[in-house]
Design an enzyme around this catalytic site. Structure first.
Site, short mmCIF file in Angstrom:
data_model
loop_
_atom_site.label_atom_id
_atom_site.label_comp_id
_atom_site.label_asym_id
_atom_site.label_seq_id
_atom_site.Cartn_x
_atom_site.Cartn_y
_atom_site.Cartn_z
N LYS A 180 -13.79 -1.75 1.24
CA LYS A 180 -13.15 -2.45 2.37
C LYS A 180 -11.77 -1.86 2.55
O LYS A 180 -10.85 -2.14 1.78
CB LYS A 180 -13.03 -3.96 2.12
CG LYS A 180 -12.57 -4.70 3.38
CD LYS A 180 -11.87 -6.02 3.14
CE LYS A 180 -10.38 -5.89 2.96
NZ LYS A 180 -9.61 -5.40 4.12
N GLY A 238 -3.27 -8.94 -6.04
CA GLY A 238 -3.88 -8.45 -7.27
C GLY A 238 -4.18 -9.58 -8.24
O GLY A 238 -5.20 -9.57 -8.94
N CYS A 289 4.23 2.51 -3.13
CA CYS A 289 4.43 1.69 -4.32
C CYS A 289 5.34 2.43 -5.30
O CYS A 289 5.93 1.82 -6.18
CB CYS A 289 3.12 1.26 -4.95
SG CYS A 289 2.00 2.59 -5.25
N GLU A 390 9.97 -6.40 -4.55
CA GLU A 390 9.47 -5.26 -3.78
C GLU A 390 9.57 -5.58 -2.29
O GLU A 390 9.03 -6.57 -1.82
CB GLU A 390 8.02 -4.95 -4.14
CG GLU A 390 7.51 -3.72 -3.42
CD GLU A 390 6.09 -3.34 -3.82
OE1 GLU A 390 5.22 -4.20 -3.80
OE2 GLU A 390 5.89 -2.14 -4.15
C1 UN1 Z 1 1.30 4.69 -3.38
O1 UN1 Z 1 2.43 4.56 -2.97
O2 UN1 Z 1 0.52 3.72 -3.33
O3 UN1 Z 1 3.28 9.55 -6.13
C2 UN1 Z 1 0.74 5.97 -3.88
C3 UN1 Z 1 3.24 9.31 -4.93
C4 UN1 Z 1 1.98 9.57 -4.17
C5 UN1 Z 1 1.07 8.38 -4.23
C6 UN1 Z 1 1.71 7.09 -3.89
N1 UN1 Z 1 1.33 10.72 -4.73
O4 UN1 Z 1 4.21 8.88 -4.34
#
Ligand code: UN1
Length: 501
Positions: A180, A238, A289, A390
């Site tokens: 999904k 999560g 992230c 965050e």
């Molecule tokens: C994400 O932000 O969910 O290292 C992944 C990085 C990328 C992947 C990020 N290769 O920033």
């Protein structure tokens, strides 16, 4: 084949057929740089669609698990080749559906290419162990078994790379998939799966069910025939996924939030550190992230760093990611823009000082998109909410410190643990930081973003639950160890008891 610039009605992909959602509902996918542009219409699915997809994946598993892994790999190799050819079209579609500049969406597709080749290579490895038995005339080894049907829920910020991080290792291990994708970016998952289909993937091995989390995601993760779940998204969601998997002990891989830090020591190459902070903080509009949403700077170089950082950030060009001059694209949607603006207010109320940006960006043709100025706060206390929570947007909190130990304490004193970085020319300090930073990824003299696919990706504390994506670590999640003992002595041999030859 180009899918760009065509507004299309899309369907779910179940058992090799494109089908509408059973209840006939749909949702729109719009360009966040210009919401008057409709990228596509997608089905809004419910448990009925999920059930059909899981049933197809379960049936397909019967044969797929028995196809030798090197044969499965051939499909992946072909897919990688097609991805290479279509990279530009895929990148354009992605920029239209989620906004990041073309250079970055090309990188996103490249990450999927890298992962697909890498996992194809695993088709001739999938290493287990062969070890001596303690008994004579007995053979001992371990092999990797697939899990069955894997349910996947993927985010919008890396809409092709992250589905590839999950789909490719799952497939090479012999699992089948129901995915999904995020409702903001379903098109890139379509593009990826379309290529797998053209590469010869059998019916039912990968299925797509579109829709919202509560209607389509929830029934997927709780479905009794889904053997494992992989989720990337917020820590809040999560937790819900984890709890939903707990009663049946369903293996569940969680990849969640971050509050990543760049530490700038007083001996750092400041020019390099500024460039790193700009890219780490504002690449993908801060919506990674891994984004460097905190920059801790040694008091001795704090003023100089901040002046240079603010000047560079003020010069960044905000705009449509399809425009080659754009440095920073929009944020993903209105809700995200509101979150960013809310945190800017929170930061101001907490007493931090804005030294760049601070507002929604609307002038110069940006009013029909979700743009926000790249924003820097200085004078940030590490306990402030803007230094702890965050934000997932173009907002960076600059913190001052006066000793190495203090910087490590600041770095570790958050509930997340994905990625951290230190800029220093002192090797002793660099090694101490590598040892003491409590994150899954540590960079030296590079920003917090930019992980490569051949090594484990993931984090500690509120970022993850112990599993990792990418590299051989991904294989560990998508397979289960099976240990095999073959006794060819023709007599009963009791482990730990019989010793004679
Ligand atoms: C994400 O932000 O969910 O290292 C992944 C990085 C990328 C992947 C990020 N290769 O920033």
């Amino acid at each position: 084949m180009s899918t760009s610039a065509v507004s299309r009605i899309h369907k779910n992909f179940i058992n090799g057929d494109w089908v509408e959602a059973r209840q006939g509902r749909t949702f729109e996918n719009r360009n966040p740089a210009d919401t008057s542009e409709l990228v596509g219409i997608f089905p809004s699915s419910t448990h009925e669609d999920v059930n059909a997809a899981v049933e197809a994946a379960k049936a397909a598993f019967v044969k797929w698990r028995l196809m030798p892994a090197p044969r499965r790999a051939e499909i992946l190799y072909r897919a990688a080749e097609i991805l290479v050819k279509r990279k530009e079209d895929m990148a354009r579609d992605m920029t239209r559906e989620m906004g990041k500049p073309l250079s970055e969406t090309r990188g996103d597709v490249q990450e999927a290419i890298d992962m697909t080749y890498y996992m194809a290579g695993e088709g001739r490895r999938l290493f287990g162990q062969t070890v001596p038995s303690e008994l004579p005339n007995k053979f001992a080894m371990s092999v990797r078994d697939p899990l069955g049907v894997v349910g996947m829920i993927t985010p919008w910020n890396f809409p092709m790379a992250i589905p590839s991080w999950k789909i490719m290792p799952a497939l090479i291990c012999g699992n089948t998939v129901v995915i999904k994708p995020a409702e903001d970016t379903p098109l890139s998952t379509y593009n990826l799966v379309q290529i797998l289909i053209e590469s010869g993937l059998p019916r039912g091995v990968v299925n797509i069910v579109n829709g919202m989390g509560p209607d389509a995601g929830a029934p997927l993760i709780t479905h009794p025939d889904v053997s494992a779940v992989s989720f990337t998204g917020s820590t809040e969601t999560g937790r819900i996924v984890n709890q939903a998997c707990a009663p049946s002990f369903k293996p569940c891989h969680l990849e969640m939030g971050g509050k990543n830090i760049i530490i700038v020591m007083d001996d750092a190459n400041l020019e390099l550190a500024v460039e790193g902070a700009v890219w780490g903080g504002f690449g993908t509009s801060g919506q990674r992230c891994t984004a460097a949403s905190r920059v801790a700077v040694h008091a001795k170089v704090h003023k100089e760093f901040l002046d240079r950082f603010a000047a560079r950030v003020k010069s960044l060009k905000i705009g449509d990611g399809l425009d080659p001059g754009t440095d920073v694209g929009p944020v993903i949607n209105e809700t995200q823009l509101e979150t960013v603006m809310k945190y800017v207010e929170i930061g101001k109320n907490e007493g931090a000082k804005i030294v760049a940006g601070g507002h929604r960006a609307e002038s110069g043709g940006l009013s029909s998109g979700w743009f926000h100025e790249p924003t820097i706060f200085s004078g940030v206390d590490p306990r402030m909410r803007i230094a702890q929570e965050e934000i997932f947007g173009p907002v960076v909190a600059v913190i001052s410190f006066s000793s190495f130990d203090e910087s490590i304490e600041i770095a570790n004193n958050v509930k997340y643990g994905l990625s951290a970085s230190i800029y220093t020319r002192n090797a002793n300090q660099a090694f101490r930081a590598m040892r003491d930073l409590q994150t899954g990824i540590v960079y030296v003299n590079a920003p917090t973003i930019g992980a490569e696919i051949q090594l484990p990706f993931g984090g500690t504390k509120g970022t993850g639950n112990g599993h990792r994506e990418a590299g051989t670590a991904a294989i560990d999640f998508y397979s289960e160890w099976k240990t095999l003992y073959i006794d060819y002595s023709d007599r009963l041999q009791r482990a730990q008891i019989d010793a004679e030859l």
